[in-house]
Design a protein around this motif. Structure first.
Motif, short mmCIF file in Angstrom:
data_model
loop_
_atom_site.label_atom_id
_atom_site.label_comp_id
_atom_site.label_asym_id
_atom_site.label_seq_id
_atom_site.Cartn_x
_atom_site.Cartn_y
_atom_site.Cartn_z
N ASN A 296 29.11 1.59 -8.88
CA ASN A 296 29.41 2.35 -7.67
C ASN A 296 28.71 1.81 -6.43
O ASN A 296 28.82 2.39 -5.36
N GLY A 297 27.93 0.72 -6.58
CA GLY A 297 27.28 0.11 -5.44
C GLY A 297 25.85 0.57 -5.24
O GLY A 297 25.41 1.60 -5.78
N LEU A 298 25.08 -0.19 -4.44
CA LEU A 298 23.67 0.11 -4.19
C LEU A 298 23.49 1.41 -3.42
O LEU A 298 22.52 2.14 -3.65
N SER A 299 24.40 1.74 -2.53
CA SER A 299 24.31 3.01 -1.80
C SER A 299 24.45 4.19 -2.76
O SER A 299 23.72 5.18 -2.66
N GLY A 300 25.36 4.07 -3.72
CA GLY A 300 25.50 5.11 -4.74
C GLY A 300 24.25 5.24 -5.58
O GLY A 300 23.85 6.36 -5.95
N ALA A 301 23.60 4.12 -5.88
CA ALA A 301 22.36 4.16 -6.64
C ALA A 301 21.26 4.87 -5.86
O ALA A 301 20.44 5.61 -6.44
N ALA A 302 21.23 4.66 -4.54
CA ALA A 302 20.23 5.35 -3.71
C ALA A 302 20.47 6.86 -3.72
O ALA A 302 19.52 7.65 -3.85
N VAL A 303 21.73 7.29 -3.60
CA VAL A 303 22.06 8.71 -3.63
C VAL A 303 21.70 9.32 -4.98
O VAL A 303 21.12 10.42 -5.06
N PHE A 304 22.04 8.63 -6.07
CA PHE A 304 21.73 9.15 -7.41
C PHE A 304 20.22 9.26 -7.62
O PHE A 304 19.73 10.24 -8.19
N THR A 305 19.48 8.27 -7.16
CA THR A 305 18.02 8.32 -7.30
C THR A 305 17.46 9.51 -6.55
O THR A 305 16.60 10.24 -7.07
N ALA A 306 17.92 9.73 -5.31
CA ALA A 306 17.44 10.87 -4.54
C ALA A 306 17.80 12.19 -5.23
O ALA A 306 16.98 13.11 -5.30
N ALA A 307 19.03 12.28 -5.75
CA ALA A 307 19.48 13.52 -6.39
C ALA A 307 18.71 13.83 -7.66
O ALA A 307 18.52 14.99 -8.02
N THR A 308 18.27 12.79 -8.36
CA THR A 308 17.53 13.00 -9.61
C THR A 308 16.02 13.00 -9.41
O THR A 308 15.29 13.06 -10.39
N ARG A 309 15.55 12.94 -8.16
CA ARG A 309 14.10 13.02 -7.94
C ARG A 309 13.55 14.33 -8.46
O ARG A 309 12.41 14.39 -8.91
N ILE A 310 14.34 15.40 -8.36
CA ILE A 310 13.85 16.69 -8.84
C ILE A 310 13.60 16.64 -10.33
O ILE A 310 12.65 17.24 -10.84
N MET A 311 14.43 15.88 -11.07
CA MET A 311 14.22 15.72 -12.50
C MET A 311 12.95 14.91 -12.76
O MET A 311 12.16 15.25 -13.64
N VAL A 312 12.73 13.87 -11.98
CA VAL A 312 11.54 13.04 -12.17
C VAL A 312 10.29 13.82 -11.84
O VAL A 312 9.27 13.71 -12.52
N VAL A 313 10.36 14.66 -10.78
CA VAL A 313 9.22 15.51 -10.45
C VAL A 313 8.94 16.45 -11.62
O VAL A 313 7.78 16.66 -12.02
#
Length: 528
Positions: A296-313
């Motif tokens: 889905n591209g690097l921009s999609g990877a950035a969005v997914f990483t931000a969205a899953t930060r709550i899981m990582v926290v």
């Protein structure tokens, strides 16, 4: 019945039934405090990156560091879990003098393997960069590869300190010191505008962390030398040895456990399957970022990483409980105290709910506000955030059956479970990510989590029946639902939402939740 059950309970880990649980609680409190600080620092790090750099640059860094973490899981060869498992058994059976030999046996091959994997990462950097569609990825991966051995040494040394019930090293070095250094270095890079050095800023702190972890471990091992054992522990060890002689005919299997020597074959037979399982688990946790970048591209990877930060926290809080409980589970299983295992499992599940449900419920109710923290262009990740929160809440209620399975020595089953989890993640990603982007990857995360949580509970049924349905878990769940579900939903509906409402709801909910947990503390205690 024989003398064996009585002898096993007289160990250096404590003689009273509640002693080990209190030690786990103390370690868990230390880890939780560190987890709160670490979660805040890591969230601040991601926010700084997403706001200071473009989505393409942020996605590139997140993808490259995900590859680094997966390769680190490959390189450590299961040494951290092997150290916790065997050091805990040595402590139970009164053989601390064997720990230095075990450390040499484990750390030497792990560091050597990390150097080989780092070299492989350097060689593969070009093809990986081409697949990611960015020429800069090659330089990022080369810089990350330099610090791979230090990451492996840090993880292994800190695991050995936790096996001695010393949680301070993990908290100060890994949960606070390293992310604080990363945040400071990334801030300097952001001010200078040198985005090409982002990977160096992220990985560089592993070097001082490895040095500190190694010296901390050396101090603990020297302090635990046999000639420094206090008299009660020495007497307990003598009592165990005498008990073994008296019970040789009645309980041959238990005697063999005490007399076992950890050879390289024994250690790596335990550790390597766990290493493969750890790679699969890390592939689930971080592979989604790489899959989104590829599909889905690097921009999609950035969005997914931000969205899953709550899981990582949330994972920082989860890991705090697991780090404290892991050596105690190993001791109880070595002593065959299955009632205590069940009690600790249910108490640990209640702690997980108390700690993590408030986080996920708050993010669920205020998902748009949470995503705006990363920038207006990250609003597309709201659906992924909601999906991940619901899945992680379910995973917390299912507890830590995968950890119990590992501490029984059944690393083959643990490997199978993690591989099945990874396969579920990859299949769902391939099916959904091209069309749905970050939301599809969120569904894949939830599917993999359910596989990894449910299978161990079914596989352990013949040894000890584990289930989360208990008074401690019910009390923790009700408190979280009231203070972080019902209250913020009402406030959001009445006021129309917004960041101030989010902050107010979290503050009021935190005070109410803490008060409720304190009031229900007797109901949160495990029943054996």
């Amino acid at each position: 019945m024989g003398a064996h059950p009585l002898v096993v309970r007289v160990t250096p880990t404590g003689t009273r039934p509640g002693n080990g649980l209190r030690r786990v609680l103390r370690g868990g409190v230390v880890n939780m405090a560190g987890a709160v600080v670490s979660a805040a620092l890591n969230l601040a790090l991601i926010v700084a990156i997403t706001r200071a750099f473009s989505q393409e640059t942020a996605g590139l860094l997140f993808s490259a560091t995900s590859v680094f973490l997966i390769m680190a899981a490959v390189a450590n060869a299961g040494a951290p879990d092997g150290l916790v498992y065997f050091i805990a058994r040595m402590r139970v059976f009164g053989r601390p003098e064997a720990v230095p030999v075990l450390l040499r046996l484990a750390l030497g091959p792990a560091v050597l393997a990390s150097c080989v994997v780092a070299a492989a990462l350097v060689v593969l950097a070009g093809p990986l960069a081409e697949a990611l569609g960015s020429e800069e990825a090659t330089a990022y991966l080369w810089m990350l590869a330099l610090f791979l051995p230090f990451a492996v040494l840090t993880d292994s040394a800190l695991a050995a300190t936790r096996a001695h019930h010393d949680m301070s090293a993990t908290v100060l070095v890994d949960k606070v010191g390293r992310p604080l250094a990363q945040l400071g270095l990334v801030g300097m890079i952001a001010l200078s505008g040198s985005a090409g050095l982002l990977a160096l800023a992220w990985a560089g702190p592993y070097l001082p962390a490895a040095v500190l972890a190694w010296f901390w471990l050396g101090r603990i091992v020297r302090r635990a030398a046999p000639d420094e054992l206090p008299p009660p522990e020495a007497e307990a060890r003598d009592g165990r040895e005498a008990g073994e002689e008296c019970d040789a005919r009645d309980d041959q299997g238990a005697r063999d456990d005490r007399d076992e020597r950890v050879t390289p074959a024994v250690f790596w037979a335990f550790a390597l399957p766990r290493a493969l399982g750890g790679v699969a688990q890390m592939g689930v946790q971080r592979g989604g970022v790489v899959m989104v970048a590829l599909l889905n591209g690097l921009s999609g990877a950035a969005v997914f990483t931000a969205a899953t930060r709550i899981m990582v926290v949330g994972q920082f809080g989860t890991q705090a409980v697991l780090n404290a409980a892991q050596p105690r589970f190993a001791e109880l299983l070595a002593s065959r105290d299955h009632n205590a295992v069940r009690a600790l499992y249910q108490a640990g599940t209640a702690w997980l709910v108390c700690l993590n449900w408030p986080l996920y419920l708050s993010a669920l109710v205020f998902a748009p506000e949470v995503m705006r923290l990363f920038g207006d262009e990250y609003a597309a990740g709201v659906a992924a955030l909601v999906i991940v929160c619901v899945g992680q809440m379910t995973a917390q209620v299912l507890g830590m059956g995968d950890l119990v399975l590992t501490m029984t020595g059944r690393t083959g089953l643990n490997l199978l479970n993690n591989v099945m989890s990874l396969l579920a993640n990859v299949v769902v990603c391939v099916l959904l990510v091209p069309a749905y982007g970050a939301a599809g990857a969120g569904v894949a995360l939830v599917a993999s989590a359910m596989v990894r949580k449910l299978l161990p509970l079914w596989q352990l049924r013949s040894l000890v029946v584990l289930h989360p349905f208990s008074r401690p878990v019910l009390a923790a769940t009700c408190s979280a639902l009231v203070w972080f579900g019902a209250l913020p939903t009402t406030m959001d509906a009445v006021t129309g939402g917004g960041v101030p409402v989010l902050v107010a709801a979290v503050l009021v909910g935190a005070l109410g939740h803490l008060g409720t947990v304190w009031w229900l503390r007797e109901h949160l205690e495990p029943r054996r």
